[in-house]
Design a protein around this motif. Structure first.
Motif, PDB file in Angstrom:
ATOM      1  N   LEU A   1       0.691  -1.166  -0.075  1.00 19.56           N
ATOM      2  CA  LEU A   1      -0.133  -0.182  -0.218  1.00 19.56           C
ATOM      3  C   LEU A   1       0.728   1.418   0.146  1.00 19.56           C
ATOM      4  N   MET A   2       1.849   1.191  -0.706  1.00 24.00           N
ATOM      5  CA  MET A   2       2.993   2.381  -0.602  1.00 24.00           C
ATOM      6  C   MET A   2       2.213   3.362  -1.348  1.00 24.00           C
ATOM      7  N   ASN A   3       1.246   3.166  -2.601  1.00 20.10           N
ATOM      8  CA  ASN A   3       0.873   4.163  -3.202  1.00 20.10           C
ATOM      9  C   ASN A   3      -0.163   5.092  -2.279  1.00 20.10           C
ATOM     10  N   ARG A   4      -0.772   4.459  -1.209  1.00 19.22           N
ATOM     11  CA  ARG A   4      -1.784   5.143  -0.602  1.00 19.22           C
ATOM     12  C   ARG A   4      -0.992   6.047   0.691  1.00 19.22           C
ATOM     13  N   GLU A   5       0.246   6.023   0.715  1.00 19.43           N
ATOM     14  CA  GLU A   5       0.875   6.782   1.700  1.00 19.43           C
ATOM     15  C   GLU A   5       1.423   8.130   1.142  1.00 19.43           C
TER      16      GLU A   5
ATOM     17  N   PRO B   1      11.956   4.840 -11.105  1.00 11.99           N
ATOM     18  CA  PRO B   1      11.256   3.745 -11.758  1.00 11.99           C
ATOM     19  C   PRO B   1      10.222   3.435 -10.782  1.00 11.99           C
ATOM     20  N   SER B   2       8.876   3.342 -10.831  1.00 11.18           N
ATOM     21  CA  SER B   2       8.095   2.587  -9.442  1.00 11.18           C
ATOM     22  C   SER B   2       6.764   1.995  -9.946  1.00 11.18           C
ATOM     23  N   GLY B   3       6.307   1.097  -9.001  1.00  5.89           N
ATOM     24  CA  GLY B   3       4.960   0.367  -9.192  1.00  5.89           C
ATOM     25  C   GLY B   3       4.197   1.019  -8.226  1.00  5.89           C
ATOM     26  N   ILE B   4       3.213   0.029  -7.751  1.00  7.16           N
ATOM     27  CA  ILE B   4       2.040   0.402  -6.902  1.00  7.16           C
ATOM     28  C   ILE B   4       2.614   0.114  -5.531  1.00  7.16           C
ATOM     29  N   ASP B   5       3.311  -0.850  -5.144  1.00  7.85           N
ATOM     30  CA  ASP B   5       3.782  -1.104  -3.884  1.00  7.85           C
ATOM     31  C   ASP B   5       5.390  -1.022  -3.816  1.00  7.85           C
ATOM     32  N   ASP B   6       6.044  -0.818  -4.725  1.00  4.90           N
ATOM     33  CA  ASP B   6       7.631  -0.562  -4.649  1.00  4.90           C
ATOM     34  C   ASP B   6       8.038   0.676  -5.588  1.00  4.90           C
ATOM     35  N   VAL B   7       9.300   0.897  -5.301  1.00  5.34           N
ATOM     36  CA  VAL B   7       9.995   1.833  -5.940  1.00  5.34           C
ATOM     37  C   VAL B   7      11.599   1.651  -6.229  1.00  5.34           C
TER      38      VAL B   7
ATOM     39  N   GLN C   1       9.510   2.295   7.465  1.00  2.00           N
ATOM     40  CA  GLN C   1       8.723   0.883   7.664  1.00  2.00           C
ATOM     41  C   GLN C   1       8.431  -0.018   6.515  1.00  2.00           C
ATOM     42  N   ALA C   2       9.482  -0.080   5.662  1.00  5.94           N
ATOM     43  CA  ALA C   2       9.384  -0.691   4.353  1.00  5.94           C
ATOM     44  C   ALA C   2       9.578  -2.239   4.548  1.00  5.94           C
ATOM     45  N   ASP C   3       9.016  -2.768   3.805  1.00  6.60           N
ATOM     46  CA  ASP C   3       8.854  -4.336   4.246  1.00  6.60           C
ATOM     47  C   ASP C   3      10.212  -5.042   3.441  1.00  6.60           C
ATOM     48  N   GLU C   4      10.838  -4.492   2.549  1.00  2.00           N
ATOM     49  CA  GLU C   4      11.948  -5.020   2.071  1.00  2.00           C
ATOM     50  C   GLU C   4      12.858  -3.847   1.427  1.00  2.00           C
TER      51      GLU C   4
END
Length: 453
Positions: free
Chosen positions: A316-320, A342-348, A374-377
Motif C-alpha cells: 500500500l505504498m501508493n496510498r501513503e 521507476p516505480s510500481g504500486i507497492d515498490d519503487v 517501515q518498508a517491507d524490503e
C-alpha cells in the motif's frame, strides 16, 4: 559567421595544427576558433590538462614538481619546433605557468582551476602566434576581455546570462579570433572552469553569443556513430539527430559531447556539425532542433557503467502520503543525487551512481528506510549498466519496447530494470555489467542490421 571548435586530439602536435589552419582558412565564415589544450598524440600519451592537474596538486602538497612542469613546457615546445615559429611564445607560456604556480594557495579549488585553465589559454596564444606567422589576420582573445562571466563554482562553473550580450561584440573584431575553451571569469575576476570537456561548452556559449549560423565541432571521428565502435564493429554513422537525442545519448555514455555542452546552442536554435579534423571533407553529423524521422524508430544506443539500485517494497505504498519525499530526504541527508526513480504500486527503485556510497553509508540508508519508512524490503543491487535506446521516431512507432525486450531475451540478457521517459524519445534498460556488450550488440542487431531476405 561560424564558430569552430577543435578538441585536444586535433591540437596535439604541430602536424595537427597545420590541418587546423587549412580548415579554418578554407571557409571565410569561420571567424571564431575555440581551442582545447593539447591532447594525446597517441594512446599511451598524457593530456596536457592531466599533467597540469598533477603539477598543481604537487604544489599544493609542497612536493617537487619540476619534472612535471618541464614535461608540460616540453609539450608546447615540441609543437613550436614542428611549426618553425618563434620560441618567444614558449617564454610567454613558461612565465605564465610559473606565475600561476607561485600564486595564492589558500583556496585550493580556485588555485587548481587557474592552473587547469592555463592549458587552453596558453595553447590559444600559441595557435594565434602560428596563424600570424602564417600571414593570417588572427588574434588571441582572453575570455575576461570578451566578457565571458560565470558563476563562482570551481570546476563546475555556469555561464551568466549577461555574457551573451558581451560576447556579441566579438562580431565587431576584425580577423580570426582564437579563443581558449574550458573557462571563464567570475565577476570578482577569478578564473573558473567548466566541467571536463568544457571547451565544447565554451564553443556552444560563443555560438549563442555571436548568433552564429553554425557551430562546427571538430574531433577525430568522421561522424557520431549509432553505437560505441569498441562494442560493435563498423557501426552505422548518424547523418542527423536532434538536440534531445544527443542529450539522451551523451548522458548515457556517448563520448562525443558532455551532456550539458550543447544547451547554449540549443537555446539559440543554432545547428551543430560534428566533423573530423583528419578528414574534413566528410559531411559529419548535424545536430538540429528538428529532423525528418526517416531512419526508423531508433537513432542510437548508448551504455554507461557504475550504477546501483535501491529497491524498496512496501504494501500500500501508493496510498501513503509523503513516502517519496521522505525517501529522497534520506538520500539528501547523505549528500546523494539520484538518476531515475521507476516505480510500481507497492515498490519503487532509485537508481544512482554507486561511487557516491560507501559500505557504511549503504548500511545506514537501509536501516533508516526500514525504520523510518517501515518498508517491507530494501535491496541494493551493485554494478549495473544503464543502456539507453534513443530515437524521436519511437513516439510514432508501436512495439519498439517489445522489440528491444525480445532482442535482449533472445540474447540471454536478464533485464534488471526498464524505464521510459514521458517524452517517449528514449527507453532505458538496466543490466548487470558482465552482460553489457552482449546487450548492446543484441539491440544494435535488432534496430540497425538489415534482415536478409
Amino acid at each position: 559567421m561560424k564558430v569552430v571548435k577543435f578538441g585536444g586530439s586535433s591540437l596535439a602536435s604541430g602536424e595537427q595544427l597545420k590541418k587546423v589552419l587549412q580548415i579554418v582558412v578554407s571557409d571565410p565564415s569561420r571567424k571564431v576558433v575555440v581551442v582545447s589544450a593539447p591532447g594525446k598524440r597517441h594512446s599511451d600519451d598524457i593530456k596536457v590538462t592531466d599533467m597540469l592537474i598533477e603539477c598543481a596538486e604537487k604544489h599544493l602538497e609542497n612536493e617537487d614538481a619540476e619534472a612535471i612542469f618541464q614535461a608540460i613546457i616540453d609539450r608546447y615546445e615540441s609543437i613550436v619546433k614542428e611549426l618553425s615559429i618563434s620560441s618567444d611564445i614558449i617564454d610567454t607560456i613558461t612565465n605564465d605557468l610559473k606565475q600561476l604556480l607561485a600564486s595564492d594557495k589558500s583556496k585550493p579549488e580556485s588555485y587548481l582551476d587557474a592552473i587547469k585553465a592555463s592549458g587552453e589559454d596558453n595553447n590559444a596564444k600559441l595557435i594565434a602566434a602560428y596563424f600570424q606567422h602564417s600571414g593570417i589576420d588572427a588574434q588571441y582573445v582572453n575570455p575576461k576581455d570578451a566578457g565571458l562571466l560565470v558563476s563562482d563554482e570551481p570546476g563546475n562553473a555556469q555561464v551568466l546570462p549577461e555574457s551573451y550580450e558581451n560576447l556579441y561584440k566579438l562580431r565587431e573584431r576584425k580577423g580570426i579570433i582564437i579563443f581558449p575553451g574550458f573557462f571563464g571569469y567570475s565577476k570578482s575576476g577569478e578564473v573558473l572552469t567548466f566541467s571536463r570537456s568544457g571547451s565544447d561548452i565554451t564553443g556552444s556559449i560563443l555560438a549563442n553569443g555571436i548568433k552564429a549560423e553554425l557551430y562546427e565541432n571538430f574531433t577525430d571521428v568522421d561522424a557520431v556513430y549509432s553505437v560505441n565502435p569498441t562494442i560493435v564493429q563498423n557501426p552505422k554513422e548518424i547523418v542527423e539527430l536532434t538536440y534531445r537525442e544527443m542529450r539522451e545519448l551523451s548522458y548515457a555514455g556517448f563520448s562525443v559531447f558532455h551532456d550539458e555542452a550543447l544547451i547554449p546552442a540549443f537555446r539559440a536554435g543554432i545547428p551543430v556539425n560534428v566533423k573530423n579534423t583528419n578528414n574534413p571533407i566528410a559531411p559529419g553529423t548535424r545536430i538540429v532542433n528538428e529532423r525528418a524521422n526517416s531512419n526508423g524508430p531508433v537513432i542510437g544506443i548508448a551504455s554507461d557503467k557504475g550504477f546501483c539500485s535501491i529497491y524498496i517494497s512496501k504494501y500500500l505504498m501508493n496510498r501513503e502520503i509523503g513516502f517519496g519525499r521522505k525517501l529522497l530526504q534520506i538520500l539528501e541527508d547523505y549528500g546523494l543525487t539520484y538518476e531515475h526513480v521507476p516505480s510500481g504500486i507497492d515498490d519503487v527503485t532509485v537508481i544512482l551512481r554507486q561511487k557516491q556510497m560507501t559500505k557504511k553509508v549503504e548500511e545506514k540508508i537501509i536501516e533508516r528506510i526500514m525504520t523510518e519508512l517501515q518498508a517491507d524490503e530494501v535491496i541494493i543491487e551493485h554494478d549495473l549498466v544503464l543502456i539507453m535506446v534513443v530515437g524521436e521516431g519511437m513516439r510514432h512507432n508501436v512495439g519498439t519496447t517489445a522489440r528491444a525486450s525480445k532482442a535482449l531475451a533472445d540474447a540471454g540478457v536478464n533485464i534488471e530494470m526498464i524505464n521510459q521517459g514521458s517524452s517517449e524519445v528514449s527507453m532505458m534498460f538496466g543490466v548487470k555489467e558482465p552482460q553489457e556488450k552482449r546487450a548492446v550488440q543484441a539491440l544494435y542487431n535488432e534496430f540497425f542490421v538489415a534482415v536478409p531476405v
